[in-house]
Design a protein around this motif. Structure first.
Motif, PDB file in Angstrom:
ATOM      1  N   SER A  94       7.110   4.245   5.086  1.00  0.00           N
ATOM      2  CA  SER A  94       6.967   2.855   4.658  1.00  0.00           C
ATOM      3  C   SER A  94       7.994   1.974   5.360  1.00  0.00           C
ATOM      4  O   SER A  94       9.164   1.935   4.982  1.00  0.00           O
ATOM      5  CB  SER A  94       7.136   2.772   3.139  1.00  0.00           C
ATOM      6  N   PHE A  95       7.532   1.291   6.412  1.00  0.00           N
ATOM      7  CA  PHE A  95       8.377   0.392   7.189  1.00  0.00           C
ATOM      8  C   PHE A  95       7.619  -0.893   7.481  1.00  0.00           C
ATOM      9  O   PHE A  95       7.147  -1.121   8.594  1.00  0.00           O
ATOM     10  CB  PHE A  95       8.817   1.053   8.498  1.00  0.00           C
ATOM     11  N   SER A  96       7.429  -1.691   6.449  1.00  0.00           N
ATOM     12  CA  SER A  96       6.780  -2.993   6.581  1.00  0.00           C
ATOM     13  C   SER A  96       5.475  -2.851   7.355  1.00  0.00           C
ATOM     14  O   SER A  96       4.636  -2.021   7.015  1.00  0.00           O
ATOM     15  CB  SER A  96       7.737  -3.987   7.246  1.00  0.00           C
ATOM     16  N   ARG A  97       5.302  -3.646   8.414  1.00  0.00           N
ATOM     17  CA  ARG A  97       4.040  -3.624   9.167  1.00  0.00           C
ATOM     18  C   ARG A  97       3.855  -2.322   9.943  1.00  0.00           C
ATOM     19  O   ARG A  97       2.761  -2.069  10.459  1.00  0.00           O
ATOM     20  CB  ARG A  97       3.979  -4.807  10.119  1.00  0.00           C
ATOM     21  N   TRP A  98       4.906  -1.517  10.054  1.00  0.00           N
ATOM     22  CA  TRP A  98       4.812  -0.253  10.795  1.00  0.00           C
ATOM     23  C   TRP A  98       4.624   0.934   9.853  1.00  0.00           C
ATOM     24  O   TRP A  98       4.860   2.073  10.248  1.00  0.00           O
ATOM     25  CB  TRP A  98       6.050  -0.059  11.659  1.00  0.00           C
ATOM     26  N   SER A  99       4.214   0.697   8.642  1.00  0.00           N
ATOM     27  CA  SER A  99       3.945   1.797   7.706  1.00  0.00           C
ATOM     28  C   SER A  99       2.794   2.653   8.236  1.00  0.00           C
ATOM     29  O   SER A  99       1.853   2.139   8.838  1.00  0.00           O
ATOM     30  CB  SER A  99       3.609   1.243   6.323  1.00  0.00           C
ATOM     31  N   HIS A 100       2.870   3.957   7.988  1.00  0.00           N
ATOM     32  CA  HIS A 100       1.841   4.845   8.541  1.00  0.00           C
ATOM     33  C   HIS A 100       1.864   6.187   7.812  1.00  0.00           C
ATOM     34  O   HIS A 100       2.858   6.547   7.162  1.00  0.00           O
ATOM     35  CB  HIS A 100       2.073   5.075  10.037  1.00  0.00           C
ATOM     36  N   PHE A 101       0.770   6.923   7.934  1.00  0.00           N
ATOM     37  CA  PHE A 101       0.737   8.297   7.464  1.00  0.00           C
ATOM     38  C   PHE A 101       1.381   9.195   8.518  1.00  0.00           C
ATOM     39  O   PHE A 101       1.464   8.820   9.685  1.00  0.00           O
ATOM     40  CB  PHE A 101      -0.700   8.729   7.194  1.00  0.00           C
ATOM     41  N   PRO A 102       1.853  10.387   8.134  1.00  0.00           N
ATOM     42  CA  PRO A 102       2.507  11.265   9.110  1.00  0.00           C
ATOM     43  C   PRO A 102       1.557  11.627  10.251  1.00  0.00           C
ATOM     44  O   PRO A 102       0.365  11.859  10.024  1.00  0.00           O
ATOM     45  CB  PRO A 102       2.857  12.516   8.284  1.00  0.00           C
ATOM     46  N   PRO A 103       2.073  11.682  11.481  1.00  0.00           N
ATOM     47  CA  PRO A 103       1.219  12.056  12.611  1.00  0.00           C
ATOM     48  C   PRO A 103       0.734  13.492  12.493  1.00  0.00           C
ATOM     49  O   PRO A 103       1.344  14.327  11.811  1.00  0.00           O
ATOM     50  CB  PRO A 103       2.138  11.871  13.828  1.00  0.00           C
TER      51      PRO A 103
ATOM     52  N   LEU B  29       4.569   0.874  -2.889  1.00  0.00           N
ATOM     53  CA  LEU B  29       3.258   1.165  -3.466  1.00  0.00           C
ATOM     54  C   LEU B  29       2.194   0.240  -2.877  1.00  0.00           C
ATOM     55  O   LEU B  29       1.081   0.690  -2.556  1.00  0.00           O
ATOM     56  CB  LEU B  29       3.305   1.016  -4.984  1.00  0.00           C
ATOM     57  N   ARG B  30       2.520  -1.015  -2.722  1.00  0.00           N
ATOM     58  CA  ARG B  30       1.565  -1.962  -2.126  1.00  0.00           C
ATOM     59  C   ARG B  30       1.175  -1.522  -0.716  1.00  0.00           C
ATOM     60  O   ARG B  30      -0.002  -1.541  -0.341  1.00  0.00           O
ATOM     61  CB  ARG B  30       2.180  -3.363  -2.092  1.00  0.00           C
ATOM     62  N   ARG B  31       2.157  -1.089   0.053  1.00  0.00           N
ATOM     63  CA  ARG B  31       1.879  -0.633   1.421  1.00  0.00           C
ATOM     64  C   ARG B  31       1.012   0.626   1.424  1.00  0.00           C
ATOM     65  O   ARG B  31       0.112   0.765   2.262  1.00  0.00           O
ATOM     66  CB  ARG B  31       3.200  -0.373   2.146  1.00  0.00           C
ATOM     67  N   LEU B  32       1.292   1.546   0.501  1.00  0.00           N
ATOM     68  CA  LEU B  32       0.487   2.765   0.423  1.00  0.00           C
ATOM     69  C   LEU B  32      -0.958   2.423   0.097  1.00  0.00           C
ATOM     70  O   LEU B  32      -1.893   3.005   0.672  1.00  0.00           O
ATOM     71  CB  LEU B  32       1.069   3.712  -0.624  1.00  0.00           C
ATOM     72  N   ARG B  33      -1.177   1.506  -0.822  1.00  0.00           N
ATOM     73  CA  ARG B  33      -2.542   1.121  -1.172  1.00  0.00           C
ATOM     74  C   ARG B  33      -3.263   0.479   0.011  1.00  0.00           C
ATOM     75  O   ARG B  33      -4.467   0.701   0.214  1.00  0.00           O
ATOM     76  CB  ARG B  33      -2.517   0.183  -2.371  1.00  0.00           C
ATOM     77  N   ILE B  34      -2.559  -0.299   0.801  1.00  0.00           N
ATOM     78  CA  ILE B  34      -3.164  -0.898   1.996  1.00  0.00           C
ATOM     79  C   ILE B  34      -3.566   0.194   2.979  1.00  0.00           C
ATOM     80  O   ILE B  34      -4.685   0.190   3.519  1.00  0.00           O
ATOM     81  CB  ILE B  34      -2.192  -1.892   2.652  1.00  0.00           C
ATOM     82  N   LEU B  35      -2.673   1.157   3.206  1.00  0.00           N
ATOM     83  CA  LEU B  35      -2.992   2.255   4.127  1.00  0.00           C
ATOM     84  C   LEU B  35      -4.182   3.056   3.612  1.00  0.00           C
ATOM     85  O   LEU B  35      -5.053   3.464   4.398  1.00  0.00           O
ATOM     86  CB  LEU B  35      -1.774   3.176   4.277  1.00  0.00           C
TER      87      LEU B  35
ATOM     88  N   ALA C 215      11.562   5.502   4.834  1.00  0.00           N
ATOM     89  CA  ALA C 215      11.259   4.160   4.326  1.00  0.00           C
ATOM     90  C   ALA C 215      12.430   3.215   4.570  1.00  0.00           C
ATOM     91  O   ALA C 215      13.574   3.640   4.774  1.00  0.00           O
ATOM     92  CB  ALA C 215      10.963   4.220   2.824  1.00  0.00           C
ATOM     93  N   ASP C 216      12.131   1.929   4.518  1.00  0.00           N
ATOM     94  CA  ASP C 216      13.163   0.904   4.574  1.00  0.00           C
ATOM     95  C   ASP C 216      13.684   0.625   3.156  1.00  0.00           C
ATOM     96  O   ASP C 216      13.412   1.391   2.229  1.00  0.00           O
ATOM     97  CB  ASP C 216      12.642  -0.365   5.263  1.00  0.00           C
ATOM     98  N   ASP C 217      14.411  -0.474   2.999  1.00  0.00           N
ATOM     99  CA  ASP C 217      15.063  -0.751   1.713  1.00  0.00           C
ATOM    100  C   ASP C 217      14.212  -1.552   0.739  1.00  0.00           C
ATOM    101  O   ASP C 217      14.742  -2.099  -0.244  1.00  0.00           O
ATOM    102  CB  ASP C 217      16.374  -1.513   1.954  1.00  0.00           C
ATOM    103  N   ALA C 218      12.924  -1.635   0.965  1.00  0.00           N
ATOM    104  CA  ALA C 218      12.047  -2.373   0.055  1.00  0.00           C
ATOM    105  C   ALA C 218      12.050  -1.732  -1.338  1.00  0.00           C
ATOM    106  O   ALA C 218      12.393  -0.554  -1.506  1.00  0.00           O
ATOM    107  CB  ALA C 218      10.625  -2.413   0.604  1.00  0.00           C
TER     108      ALA C 218
END
Length: 228
Positions: A167-176, A215-221, A206-209
């Motif tokens: 979880s890194f803002s716009r660079w959030s992603h699932f593991p490669p 959770l919001r980022r995970l739901r978007i992904l 993750a960053d310091d969010a």
């Protein structure tokens, strides 16, 4: 985030310290520089004299388990860890497909970085209840590793989700793919995590969010994964 929760940063990965009336429990044990980072973080919070009574693992990848044996010896802490990653704690990795790349790198890294094998004092299985930090329930979230496990605190509606995603803002992603032992199970685990009654999640990468933002980022992904 919470007065009884501390994030410890090390290169590449965070780990966490949980505090309750009986002392401290490490949730994972970090990677390079973890001991120094842990001492500094505890001192800054005023917890340097609190006993470390346990180490609880989400999974057996080297960036989470490198320091476990040494910290347990130094502090006398018990170790609890997912049963299905048992071979990884002994320095053995079962790798298939693209994950063979990560397995080979871990095989090289263990002796170079001073990894010490260990056997947990308690094996963790899906649904196990742990009487610490107000109560945690083990939630098996396989895919990243066979035994990859999150820990859910129902009273706070909070899930420590390990490496389910970064979880890194716009660079959030699932593991490669090269890091996932059972990639075909990742979608199932994401759905299982999000089916919990959640107010927030806390990933290790993750960053310091705040937990709510993670959770919001995970739901978007997850929505992108389904094509929503």
């Amino acid at each position: 985030m919470f007065a009884d929760l501390l994030r410890v940063r090390t290169p590449l990965v965070n780990f966490h310290v949980l505090k309750d009336e009986s002392g401290l429990v490490l949730l994972d044990a970090g990677f390079l520089g973890a001991s120094r980072s842990l001492r500094r973080a505890l001192a800054e919070r005023g917890w340097e004299n609190e006993p470390v009574r346990g180490i609880l693992l989400t999974h057996g990848h080297l960036d989470h388990s490198l320091n476990v044996a040494r910290l347990a010896k130094e502090t006398g802490a018990w170790i609890a860890a997912p049963r299905l990653d048992g071979g990884r704690y002994l320095g053995r990795t079962r790798s298939l497909g693209w994950s063979r790349i990560a397995g080979a790198l871990e095989g090289i890294g263990r002796p170079l970085l001073g990894f010490r094998p260990f056997v947990p004092d308690r094996w963790i299985d899906d649904g196990d209840e742990l009487e610490l930090w107000g109560g945690l329930r083990a939630v098996h979230l396989p895919g990243h590793t066979e035994g990859h496990t999150g820990y859910y605190c129902a009273s706070r509606k909070l899930l420590f989700c390990g490496d389910l995603f970064a979880s890194f803002s716009r660079w959030s992603h699932f593991p490669p793919a090269i890091l996932n032992a059972e990639p075909e199970r990742m979608a199932e685990s994401i759905h299982k995590a999000l089916s919990l009654d959640l107010a927030g999640v806390i990933p290790n990468h993750a960053d310091d969010a705040e937990a709510e933002e993670h959770l919001r980022r995970l739901r978007i992904l997850a929505g992108r994964l389904k094509g929503d």
